[in-house]
Design an enzyme around this catalytic site. Structure first.
Site, short mmCIF file in Angstrom:
data_model
loop_
_atom_site.label_atom_id
_atom_site.label_comp_id
_atom_site.label_asym_id
_atom_site.label_seq_id
_atom_site.Cartn_x
_atom_site.Cartn_y
_atom_site.Cartn_z
N ILE A 12 56.42 43.35 45.39
CA ILE A 12 57.20 42.12 45.15
C ILE A 12 57.73 42.09 43.71
O ILE A 12 58.87 41.69 43.46
CB ILE A 12 56.36 40.86 45.45
N ASP A 32 53.05 47.38 33.60
CA ASP A 32 52.35 47.78 34.82
C ASP A 32 51.42 48.95 34.50
O ASP A 32 51.79 49.86 33.76
CB ASP A 32 53.37 48.19 35.90
N ASP A 58 47.52 47.90 30.76
CA ASP A 58 46.55 47.20 31.61
C ASP A 58 46.45 45.73 31.20
O ASP A 58 46.17 45.44 30.02
CB ASP A 58 45.19 47.91 31.41
N ALA A 82 48.13 42.69 40.26
CA ALA A 82 46.92 42.37 41.02
C ALA A 82 46.52 43.56 41.88
O ALA A 82 47.34 44.43 42.16
CB ALA A 82 47.20 41.16 41.94
N THR A 124 48.87 33.29 46.50
CA THR A 124 49.01 33.60 47.92
C THR A 124 48.49 32.46 48.79
O THR A 124 47.60 31.70 48.37
CB THR A 124 48.22 34.89 48.25
N ASP A 125 49.02 32.39 50.01
CA ASP A 125 48.51 31.37 50.95
C ASP A 125 47.07 31.66 51.38
O ASP A 125 46.39 30.80 51.93
CB ASP A 125 49.43 31.25 52.18
N GLU A 126 46.60 32.91 51.11
CA GLU A 126 45.24 33.27 51.53
C GLU A 126 44.18 32.44 50.82
O GLU A 126 43.03 32.41 51.27
CB GLU A 126 44.99 34.76 51.33
N TYR A 152 39.34 39.62 48.02
CA TYR A 152 40.71 39.50 47.49
C TYR A 152 41.10 38.03 47.33
O TYR A 152 41.49 37.60 46.24
CB TYR A 152 41.71 40.21 48.42
N ALA A 154 39.30 35.37 47.31
CA ALA A 154 38.43 34.65 46.38
C ALA A 154 38.86 34.92 44.94
O ALA A 154 38.89 34.01 44.09
CB ALA A 154 36.97 35.06 46.59
N LYS A 156 41.88 35.70 43.93
CA LYS A 156 43.17 35.03 43.69
C LYS A 156 42.95 33.53 43.47
O LYS A 156 43.59 32.90 42.63
CB LYS A 156 44.13 35.25 44.87
N ASN A 182 54.80 38.70 52.75
CA ASN A 182 56.14 39.24 52.48
C ASN A 182 56.36 40.55 53.22
O ASN A 182 55.41 41.27 53.51
CB ASN A 182 56.28 39.56 50.98
N ARG A 275 38.96 43.72 61.30
CA ARG A 275 38.66 43.56 59.87
C ARG A 275 37.52 42.54 59.74
O ARG A 275 37.61 41.46 60.35
CB ARG A 275 39.93 43.04 59.18
N PRO A 276 36.47 42.82 58.95
CA PRO A 276 35.41 41.82 58.76
C PRO A 276 35.99 40.53 58.16
O PRO A 276 36.78 40.59 57.22
CB PRO A 276 34.45 42.48 57.78
#
Ligand code: NAD
Ligand code: TDX
Length: 338
Positions: A12, A32, A58, A82, A124-126, A152, A154, A156, A182, A275-276
């Site tokens: 992105i 990056d 970094d 990320a 993220t919406d996650e 991941y 958590a 974010k 995306n 996926r767990p």
């Protein structure tokens, strides 16, 4: 203005750099680390633009980041850097805590120390967890409580809380966007859509986790870039904006669409171990960004998928190099026993 884009060699971030260079006269600096997900060749066209500069480094390295802020004096920071893949976070959570939380903290401290006009966190919406499959009436709003499922998400969510704390405590001018899934050019081929396109092209099996009934809310990457651009320049300080276009599909629907477009047999589909903690459904309510910033997605899913598949067909060289490299070892580790 100077815009610092962290994580700009990834999916992105690179699309955002091309969006900014085309839309505005501002200078763009990309920071990056070029992890496995960062690809400098993605930025080869940007490298020819005199408004653009690439710096390898970094975001967790405080001395380096402070020095960069001192030299480059960014007015705006947009943080895409990320670790972004849920499956990898289940295998090795620690790097997610380092990059996603500590890295965000270092950037926020640099912003405090050197001063900026806006720090934008690409989230993220996650962070909202998931929604049940049998309640299509439910959507994530900006007020939905954080309820994360994976290391991941958590990490974010922790980063988002830090960003909000720096606004409240130090008055740092921040904003946060929480976007749905995306898709589009330069998407690393470990994620669902590019993985399935490339496997189908190579007549390899398409590994669908569990039943394939999990739902994702897909947005073409350029629409996300436009939303971030608007939020950074016109969005309110201290605010969160959900970004999504009411485009929910089951994983199976997405994969079937790819097979149909490429004229490949459905027999390539292979249902593999789930996926767990697999999130069932993501669905964004984008009313706030619609109302306040008059944003809505321009690219319909059919059209975006066609463009994306055509892009992968035309850029075999880009993804072939990734697949020939370290990605292969990772692929074997993730899928051999499934
Ligand atoms: P990506 O994995 O393709 O790119 C991440 C980039 O960050 C890579 O170029 C990598 O080299 C760089 N990076 C990693 N660690 C770094 C470090 N310590 N210092 C500097 N750079 C580092 O990720 P993406 O899919 O482009 O996602 C970008 C951002 O958007 C992430 O923050 C992600 O959480 C968020 N997001 C992604 C999606 C999606 O569907 N892909 C949806 C919503 C939000
Ligand atoms: O091989 C696969 N088979 C499969 O069935 C892969 C890689 C994925 N899936 C499923 C899992 C998900 O239900 O497809 C769906 C999408 O998976 P990913 O592409 O891994 O994305 P997701 O887990 O939804 O997370 C993505 O969207 C939110 C991004 O990777 C995150 O960075 C972003 O925050």
């Amino acid at each position: 203005m100077n815009i610092l884009v962290t994580g700009g060699a990834g999916f992105i971030g690179s699309n955002f750099i091309y969006y900014e260079l085309a839309a505005h006269e501002d200078k763009v600096i990309c920071l990056d680390l070029l992890t496995y997900a960062g690809n400098i060749s993605t930025l080869s066209t940007a490298m020819q633009n005199e408004k653009f500069k690439f710096i390898k480094g970094d975001i967790t390295d405080r001395v380096f980041v402070y020095d960069l802020f001192k030299r480059e004096k960014p007015d705006i920071v947009v943080n895409f850097a990320a670790e972004s893949h849920v499956d990898r976070s289940i295998e090795t959570p620690e790097i997610f805590l380092q990059t996603n939380i500590i890295g965000t903290g270092v950037l926020l401290d640099a912003c405090r120390k050197y001063g900026i006009k806006r720090y934008h966190q690409v989230s993220t919406d996650e962070v909202y967890g998931d929604l049940p499959l049998d309640r299509p009436d439910l959507f994530f709003t900006e007020d939905t409580p954080l309820r994360t499922s994976s290391p991941y998400s958590a990490s974010k969510a922790a980063a988002d809380l830090l960003v909000q704390a720096y606004h409240r405590t130090y008055g740092l001018p921040v904003s946060i966007s929480r976007c749905s899934n995306n898709y589009g050019p330069y998407h690393f081929p470990e994620k669902l859509i590019p993985l399935m396109i490339i496997n189908a092209l190579n007549d390899k099996q398409l590994p669908i986790y569990g039943t394939g009934r999990n739902v994702r809310d897909w947005l073409y990457v350029e629409d996300h870039c436009q939303a971030i651009d608007l939020i950074v320049r016109k969005g309110q300080e201290g605010e969160i904006y959900n970004v999504g276009g009411h485009n929910e599909k089951t994983n199976l629907q997405v994969v079937e669409m790819i097979l149909k477009y490429l004229h490949k047999p459905y027999e390539l589909i292979k249902f593999v171990t789930d996926r767990p903690g697999h999130d069932r459904r993501y669905a964004i309510n984008p009313a706030k960004i619609n109302d306040e910033l008059d944003w809505q997605p321009k690219t319909r899913f059919n059209e975006g998928m066609k463009k994306t598949i055509k892009w992968y067909l035309a850029h075999r060289d880009w993804w072939q190099k990734i697949i020939d490299g370290s990605y292969k070892d990772y692929y074997a580790k993730m899928y051999e026993d499934k």
